[in-house]
Design an enzyme around this catalytic site. Structure first.
Site, mmCIF file in Angstrom:
data_model
loop_
_atom_site.group_PDB
_atom_site.id
_atom_site.type_symbol
_atom_site.label_atom_id
_atom_site.label_comp_id
_atom_site.label_asym_id
_atom_site.label_seq_id
_atom_site.Cartn_x
_atom_site.Cartn_y
_atom_site.Cartn_z
ATOM 1 C CG ASP A 453 76.887 26.542 25.924
ATOM 2 O OD1 ASP A 453 76.656 24.875 26.292
ATOM 3 O OD2 ASP A 453 76.766 26.429 24.876
ATOM 4 C CG ASP A 513 71.493 22.904 21.634
ATOM 5 O OD1 ASP A 513 71.564 23.062 22.653
ATOM 6 O OD2 ASP A 513 72.547 22.518 20.798
HETATM 7 C C1 GLA Z 1 75.816 24.566 21.953
HETATM 8 C C2 GLA Z 1 74.586 25.489 22.968
HETATM 9 C C3 GLA Z 1 73.685 26.217 21.231
HETATM 10 C C4 GLA Z 1 74.810 27.575 21.037
HETATM 11 C C5 GLA Z 1 75.885 26.629 21.031
HETATM 12 C C6 GLA Z 1 76.726 27.882 20.313
HETATM 13 O O1 GLA Z 1 75.389 23.756 20.744
HETATM 14 O O2 GLA Z 1 73.882 24.444 23.478
HETATM 15 O O3 GLA Z 1 72.357 26.506 22.107
HETATM 16 O O4 GLA Z 1 74.836 28.370 22.370
HETATM 17 O O5 GLA Z 1 76.409 25.587 21.388
HETATM 18 O O6 GLA Z 1 77.865 27.568 19.491
#
Ligand code: GLA
Length: 710
Positions: A453, A513
């Site tokens: 990420d 997301d």
């Molecule tokens: C980001 C990612 C999510 C999740 C969060 C965890 O927002 O896009 O899918 O993994 O971090 O903190």
């Protein structure tokens, strides 16, 4: 074929490169310039290239330079061209004007290299273009300081493409968190279009991609770079060029970040472009290119396992017991990979802390991750883990130990985003630390997959926008070399870092997301213009959706999620028995069809109702379509769905795989016929179509096709 050197006393030469269905014709003149004078459908082998170039050559008009500027493949300000030059240089603090002239060129197979030099400025440029798989053209620019003293490179385009005037419309993209890849199609305005990102990554839409439209043709272009990027589309409004618009694209960097010592060179990332008769064909071209030339070892990929990700099921509320219960519920659905998301390390019980401390949290996992992973394996799944290596929380042991390891400007505030700062990946000791931490995790535990990420924009870039992306590539490349079997996903708060540069290093991306199926019906087709379904993570989220608040039936959510790399990001323990049954049935359908979905050709299906989305993937003698209605139709009987890409004379057995959408099934004419299979020709399916009940909002159908033997 290997041809080298224009060199015959400065005369004009025309050279062609041919792909399967594409021809590029270059006009090369030693001591002058290089141009792409034809970009279009493949020409007959005996086409007279000089006549072709002459047919579109322009004369001179009033109020223009006496000798018309010829920006060609390397536009400069010389000669009165008024657009953005492909390069901007400074030597010893002063602008360095260039007058680069072609001095050599080579053609080998489907590749051309053109050398330019300006001995007065002390600059040499090498352009390399190659037509590769899918007829996708890859372009790259290299610049060398052949003079004395340091040369600062402020800008260097990876691609400068004169656009044939038949292209009159452009689609560019904007985006936001949870709303990636919003398309904006409009006429190419006389004042053009300029885009740039300055957040250290492409962002939720990116300045590094666009489409250009002509009657019966579409051209797509993209910069394969995971950092800042820019593009400029400049019509020749003032007539100081040759009537064509110029498209320039490249990577961005910080002022004074690229300074070349005498003899040193810099190369841009690749820019790619492709030309196709329609958007489906363009998508197929990019998919072919990615599958053949970009995705790491794509030919060896095993089937794409169904994921269950803990994030929307448990958030930060992790415990070993809860995770084991989640894993057991997941396995019962047919899930094949269990991914432990954020919250497993350091003191990370919320998003304010511990990034950088990549050791398993003893509070949550007193015996480490081993018992959880062992249970996951017992259940027949493999194990994946979330990491965010490039970031650091001010509240972390790492930051307390190395406050100078983050990108910062001495004496200035260190503003946070999501409570975090960015580590300076230009520093070898930072990369070594991160490699050590990730290597230790991958060596200690049998981890099959990392969700990598990147949740913060790069500010301040502290003069290191380019170096940061190079540092990211160096880190991920080193980790992949040490652990070649580990699959990696690129996530950046969803789709904030998706590009062909990162895709040469990872196996999938997290497109958004936003797991709301209605939003995904827009976002997935938009990404699939460039990316094949097998890299697009596609999860069934909870209802109501935590981002949009929308409630959607499991049938609808699951059908939409089949078209991608399927997963679940919800707690099966909170679903009803019926929902679990429905989800398990769709997971089984995904497994039966992923061989088609992940190797086939994707077609975007047109429908007169703008709220009906249709996609079809064809592979060998099978095909699967998804058609989905999002709103309440103004008519009872929505127009039949017409398929695409089939063989007109072939006969196909068409079935509607069950489960069927509960509301709509009652409106289906002849249900038994759809179970046994309706046999129709490709022509009938593409012309006449299939009438399916799509009146109600949030209704989706899967349509299965099997081509019958002749
Ligand atoms: C980001 C990612 C999510 C999740 C969060 C965890 O927002 O896009 O899918 O993994 O971090 O903190």
């Amino acid at each position: 074929m290997f041809i080298t050197g224009a060199g015959e006393g400065g005369c004009l030469e025309h050279v062609r490169l041919d792909g399967e269905a594409l021809t590029l014709v270059f006009a090369l003149e030693e001591g002058v310039t290089a141009d792409c004078v034809y970009l279009g459908a493949r020409l007959p082998d005996d086409e007279d290239l000089a006549a072709l170039a002459a047919a579109t050559a322009r004369g001179r008009h009033e109020s223009q330079p006496d000798a018309s500027p010829r920006p060609g493949l390397l536009p400069e300000h010389k000669g009165g061209w008024s657009g953005t030059p492909a390069l901007a240089l400074r030597r010893e603090g002063a602008p360095c004007d260039t007058d680069l002239m072609v001095n050599d060129w080579e053609v080998e197979g489907t590749a051309i290299a053109v050398h330019f030099a300006d001995s007065l400025a002390g600059v040499a440029v090498l352009l390399r273009w190659r037509i590769g798989a899918g007829d996708v053209v890859c372009a790259q620019t290299q610049l060398t300081n052949t003079g004395e003293g340091a040369l600062e490179v402020e800008r260097l385009a990876a691609l400068a493409l004169p656009i044939p005037p038949r292209f009159t419309e452009v689609t560019s993209y904007s985006g936001r968190w949870a709303g990636e890849m919003q398309e904006h199609r409009r006429p190419i305005a006389p004042d053009g279009l300029a885009r740039a990102t300055a957040i250290g990554k492409p962002g939720f839409a990116g300045a590094g991609r666009l489409l250009l439209h002509a009657e019966g043709e579409v051209l797509g272009a993209h910069v394969a770079w995971s950092g800042d990027q820019w593009l400029a589309l400049q019509p020749d409004a003032q007539g100081a060029g040759d009537g064509r618009a110029m498209l320039l694209m490249g990577a961005g960097w910080s002022p004074q970040e690229v300074v070349l010592a005498p003899g040193a060179s810099v190369s841009t990332p690749h820019a790619v472009f492709a030309l196709a008769p329609c958007r489906s064909a363009l998508a197929q071209a990019f998919h072919t290119h990615l599958r053949a030339e970009v995705l790491p070892d794509r030919a060896t990929w095993p089937p794409r396992k169904v994921h269950l990700n803990s994030w929307e099921a448990l958030g930060f509320g992790l415990s070993q017991d809860k995770l084991i219960a989640l894993a057991e519920d997941a396995a019962a659905l047919g899930i094949e990979r269990f991914v432990l998301d954020d919250g497993w390390f350091g003191a990370r019980r919320d998003d304010t802390t511990s990034l950088g401390d990549w050791t398993v949290s003893p509070d949550v996992f007193p015996e480490g991750l081993a018992p959880l992973i062992a249970r996951v394996h017992d259940l027949g799944m493999d194990f994946g883990l979330w990491v965010e290596p490039e970031m650091v929380s001010p509240d972390s042991n790492l930051y307390r130990l190395h406050p100078d390891w983050c990108l910062h400007i001495e004496g200035r505030d260190r503003p946070t985003m999501r409570g975090q700062l960015v580590l300076d990946l230009t520093l070898a000791q930072v990369r070594d630390y991160l490699f050590g931490a990730l290597d230790a995790l991958l060596s200690t535990y049998p981890i099959a997959y990392l969700k990598w990420d990147h949740n913060r924009d790069l500010f301040p870039a502290a003069g290191k926008a380019l170096g940061q992306t190079q540092g990211f590539y160096a880190l991920i490349d080193r980790l992949r070399a040490a652990h070649p079997k580990v699959e990696i996903e690129s996530c950046s708060s969803g789709g904030g870092r998706i590009d062909f540069g990162v895709l040469s290093r990872v196996h999938r991306v997290w497109p958004t997301d936003n797991n709301d199926a209605i939003e995904r019906l827009r976002i997935i087709p938009a990404w699939s213009q460039f990316l094949p379904l097998e890299v697009l993570g596609s999860h069934v989220g909870p209802s109501p959706n935590p981002i949009t608040g929308r409630r959607l039936s499991m049938d609808f959510r699951a059908k939409v999620a089949v078209f991608g790399h399927m997963g679940v990001e919800a707690d099966p323990g909170r679903m009803s028995d019926k929902e679990r049954e429905c989800l398990a049935a769709h997971i089984a359908l995904y497994k039966a069809w992923r061989g088609v979905l992940h190797a086939g050709t994707l077609h975007r299906l047109a429908h007169p109702d703008p709220n009906v989305t249709g996609m079809l993937v064809i592979h060998d003698n099978k095909a699967l379509a998804l058609v989905a209605q999002t709103t309440f139709s103004p008519v009872f009987d929505v127009a039949p769905l017409r398929l695409a890409g089939l063989e007109p004379q072939a006969r196909y057995r068409v079935t509607l795989p069950e489960p069927w959408p509960p509301k709509a099934r009652h409106y289906l004419a002849n249900p038994d016929a759809w179970r046994d299979g309706v046999i129709l020709s490709g022509t009938a399916l593409m012309t006449h179509g299939l009438a399916l009940p799509l009146t109600h909002p949030e209704t989706a159908w899967l349509i299965a096709l099997e081509r019958l033997p002749e």
